[in-house]
Design a protein around this motif. Structure first.
Motif, short mmCIF file in Angstrom:
data_model
loop_
_atom_site.label_atom_id
_atom_site.label_comp_id
_atom_site.label_asym_id
_atom_site.label_seq_id
_atom_site.Cartn_x
_atom_site.Cartn_y
_atom_site.Cartn_z
N SER A 701 2.27 63.10 16.53
CA SER A 701 1.23 62.42 15.75
C SER A 701 0.44 61.45 16.63
CB SER A 701 1.85 61.69 14.57
OG SER A 701 2.64 60.59 15.02
N ALA A 716 -0.82 64.81 9.33
CA ALA A 716 0.47 64.87 8.64
C ALA A 716 0.85 66.31 8.36
CB ALA A 716 0.41 64.06 7.34
N PHE A 727 4.30 60.35 5.44
CA PHE A 727 3.95 60.24 6.86
C PHE A 727 3.57 58.80 7.20
CE2 PHE A 727 0.32 60.43 9.92
CZ PHE A 727 1.09 60.55 11.07
#
Length: 756
Positions: A701, A716, A727
């Protein structure tokens, strides 16, 4: 007799040769010592003369500086402008300014002057001209150099125009101090015993230190000092008090007691040193130079080494020539003596061989036991041992015989003869003794009654045998186990007694190395038949296959201890059988687990050609074997676990974007139970599998937030989260900020970099 005569002549020649050699050595040593002493004296005299010349030059420079300071002081006193400051309590402002300007001119024209004080006790000020911040008209209490006021109060303690070494503050607001020479020029005429006026000149000590400190540029560790007119020892580097204590006091007294210049050798600072000093100069000062004795004699030491080397070479050449000449003169006699010694040695060795053969054949039962012919043959060979009288046998078995044979090689027989000699020397003090080499790991000791000690004294016998064991260990570094029999007095029992003592020596297997074994204590009839424990063998095989070292060793020890009530042959059979069983287990492990041992199973265990000498030795070999098996099995299991962990990490890296990725999903892929996968993973990595999955997703991420323009919801979904809110929570738990805040922070940092 002629041979003896020649040998005496040889000894006489050797004595003459040694006498001549000794004379040469003494002559060389004495002459070298005399030369070294003379060289030392010459070196000391040269260094002293060099130091004295430098110190006298320094003395002249200091006296010259004193004369310059005296001239300056007279000029200042005679200067009308400056004299107004000394004689008027309150001179006008114009006079003060003009006088201070005059002082400043003197200060600037003579760079070696640090400061000039003009003192008038009737004036509220002290007039100061210096290169520091403190300058001009100062009240006495404002003066940084308060020591000068004390000196003026005690002016009787100081001679005018004699340099006074001291330290003054560098500046008014500084704690650092600097070394100066202070020259007092004062007017103290009157009845008050106080100074009426004074001019003080402070000269920077560095102008003289550069000539006094490490003067004359000598390449040594010498130091210069000054003994001033007040009897203080001052360092030549900074004109401060140099040394204190009994050593400095003794040094000062010794120098002051001599009115002339000279030198002496003494300890200084814990080191032998050359001390050179001058006679008093016009200031009543004396200059001292202390040079380490090692620096003075360094060149002399080189000459000494060279002299010794030459003398040694001459001596070696003389010894070689004398040796060659003596060999030429005595070579014929030496050949004759060598031949005679060879003949004597051959005769002695032949006789020794015959003695050993008849005694060995007798104890092995190969010799006919006819008393009279046997006695006659023994007398011919010089064997005085009487088998018709009380006697006993002691058999010495060399411990770790295979290792002894490998290390000693062809010298093994020499070591055995040494053992025989030790036995004879120690046992013959109490018994009649004969020793026999039994051609294996044993030496047989025959002990007869000599009337020198009670033959039935058991404590004496064991003491003698223990003494023999200790002597062999100390002198030859060989351990021996000794088995001995009780007394007997029949020649026909010789062979039977030998078999009994040999059988007793085998009980070293139970008793251990360097044991003392009495045959009657260990040889007993077998009470019951030995039954091999098949059930324990099965458990042993299972324990070894599972790598359970302690359990396997307990079973082996139990099986071995069960043989102690049986004969040695039973114990040896058991050890041989256990060796075979363990060898089969190792082969089975190699086939089933693909384990590779550093050595083959046969080489890891003792073979039948090299039986175990003691149970401790067997247990050590079995222990080492089992530990290696355990380590190999553990290594094999560890490798399987490491492969499993690598496979799990590969699955996480490839499928972190799959929302179904979990412990159960990975276990299904591996065809393993989730509990097993989770337990092994936690045991190896110390982390839970779900935490690692979340960590990988968080790392991905970060990469997407920094390198792409995807929305937070898209990121996410790409990393496997179906719920953006979840998330958000996971991201903030890991990094302390939300994904949106993290992206804004990154954008802000990039903007700052772009503007910069």
């Amino acid at each position: 007799m002629r041979l003896k005569h020649y040998e005496d002549n040889g000894k006489l020649f050797i004595r003459l040769l040694l006498s001549i050699t000794l004379c040469i050595v003494v002559t060389l040593v004495v002459s070298s010592a005399i030369l070294f002493t003379l060289f030392n004296r010459i070196a000391l005299k040269q260094v002293y003369q060099s130091d004295l010349a430098a110190l006298n030059q320094t003395s002249k420079e200091v006296v010259g500086m004193t004369e310059s300071a005296q001239t300056l002081s007279f000029q200042l006193y005679q200067n009308l402008t400056i004299s107004k400051l000394m004689f008027y309590a309150k001179p006008s402002i114009y006079d003060s300014v003009a006088a201070m300007q005059e002082l400043s001119n003197y200060l600037n024209s003579m760079p070696f002057i640090k400061s000039i004080y003009v003192y008038n006790p009737n004036s509220p000020y002290v007039y100061l001209s210096s290169n520091s911040k403190q300058n001009g008209l100062l009240a006495p209490s404002e003066l940084a150099d308060q020591d000068i006021l004390k000196m003026l109060d005690d002016y009787q303690d100081y001679k005018p125009f004699t340099p006074i070494p001291r330290t003054i503050p560098v500046d008014v607001d500084s704690t650092e101090r600097q070394a100066v020479y202070t020259y007092l020029c004062y007017d103290a005429i009157g009845l008050t015993d106080k100074v009426n006026s004074a001019i003080i000149v402070n000269i920077d000590a560095q102008w003289i230190n550069r000539d006094i400190g490490s003067h004359n540029g000598q390449a040594n560790n010498g130091k210069s000092f000054i003994i001033d007119n007040r009897g203080r020892l001052l360092s030549g580097d900074n004109l401060l008090v140099g040394r204190s204590g009994d050593e400095a006091t003794t040094l000062i007294h010794r120098i002051v007691a001599d009115e002339d210049s000279d030198y002496f050798i003494d300890q200084s600072g814990g080191e032998k040193s050359l001390v050179s000093y001058t006679k008093p100069d016009s200031l009543e000062w004396r200059y001292v130079r202390i040079t380490p004795y090692s620096d003075v004699t360094r060149q002399v030491n080189g000459i000494r080494v060279l002299t010794i080397a030459v003398a040694a070479a001459i001596l070696a050449a003389g010894l070689i020539a004398s040796f060659v000449l003596s060999r030429r003169l005595f070579m014929p006699i030496d050949r004759m003596a060598s031949r005679m010694r060879t003949l004597e040695t051959e005769k002695r060795n032949s006789l020794l061989t015959l003695r050993q053969d008849i005694l060995r054949n007798l104890v092995l039962g190969r010799e006919a036991l006819n008393p009279r012919p046997l006695r006659r043959r023994m007398d011919d060979l010089g064997i005085e041992f009487d088998f018709q009288n009380e006697y006993r046998m002691a058999l010495l078995a060399i411990d770790r015989f295979q290792s002894f044979s490998d290390s000693s090689g062809p010298d093994a027989r020499v070591y055995k003869y040494a053992i025989m000699n030790i036995c004879y020397e120690l046992a013959s003090q109490s018994y009649k003794v004969e020793t026999v080499d039994m051609d294996a790991d044993g030496v047989l000791l025959l002990l007869g009654n000599s009337q020198a000690a009670p033959f039935d004294d058991q404590e004496l016998l064991e003491s003698v045998l223990r003494h023999i064991q200790q002597a062999i260990l100390e002198h030859l570094r060989i351990g021996v186990t000794i088995a001995y029999t009780d007394a007997d007095s029949h020649a026909v029992h010789v062979h039977t007694m030998y078999k009994r003592v040999k059988q007793a020596a085998q009980h070293r297997l139970f008793e251990g190395y360097r044991a003392l074994i009495r045959a009657s204590d260990v040889i007993m009839p077998m009470l019951k038949e030995y039954v091999y424990p098949v059930d324990k063998e099965k458990r042993l095989i299972e324990s070894v296959a599972a790598g359970k070292v302690d359990e396997a060793m307990q079973l082996i020890n139990c099986m071995v201890n069960e043989t102690r009530s049986h004969s040695v042959q039973v114990a040896r059979w058991l050890l041989s059988h256990l060796t075979m069983v363990l060898t089969n287990v190792l082969h089975s492990l190699q086939r089933s687990h693909a384990i590779v041992f550093e050595r083959s199973p046969e080489h890891m265990l003792a073979t039948s050609d090299q039986p175990f000498e003691t149970l401790q030795e067997a247990e050590a070999v079995f222990q080492a074997l089992l530990e290696e098996v355990r380590d190999k099995l553990a290594e094999k299991r560890s490798m399987r676990h490491e492969d499993l962990i690598k496979h799990i990490h590969q699955i996480i890296d490839e499928h972190y974007g799959d929302s179904n990725l979990s412990l159960n999903w990975i276990a299904d892929r591996l065809d393993l139970s989730p509990s097993y996968v989770g337990r092994i993973y936690k045991q190896i990595t110390l982390n839970a599998l779900i935490d690692v999955i979340n960590s990988v997703r968080m790392e991905r991420s970060i990469e997407l937030l920094e390198g792409t323009h995807y929305s937070v919801a898209e990121i996410a979904e790409r990393i496997g989260y179906t719920n953006p809110s979840y998330f958000y929570r996971m991201f903030k738990k890991h990094y302390g900020v939300t994904p949106t805040d993290y992206r804004r922070r990154i954008a802000g940092d990039e903007g700052k970099v772009a503007k910069g």
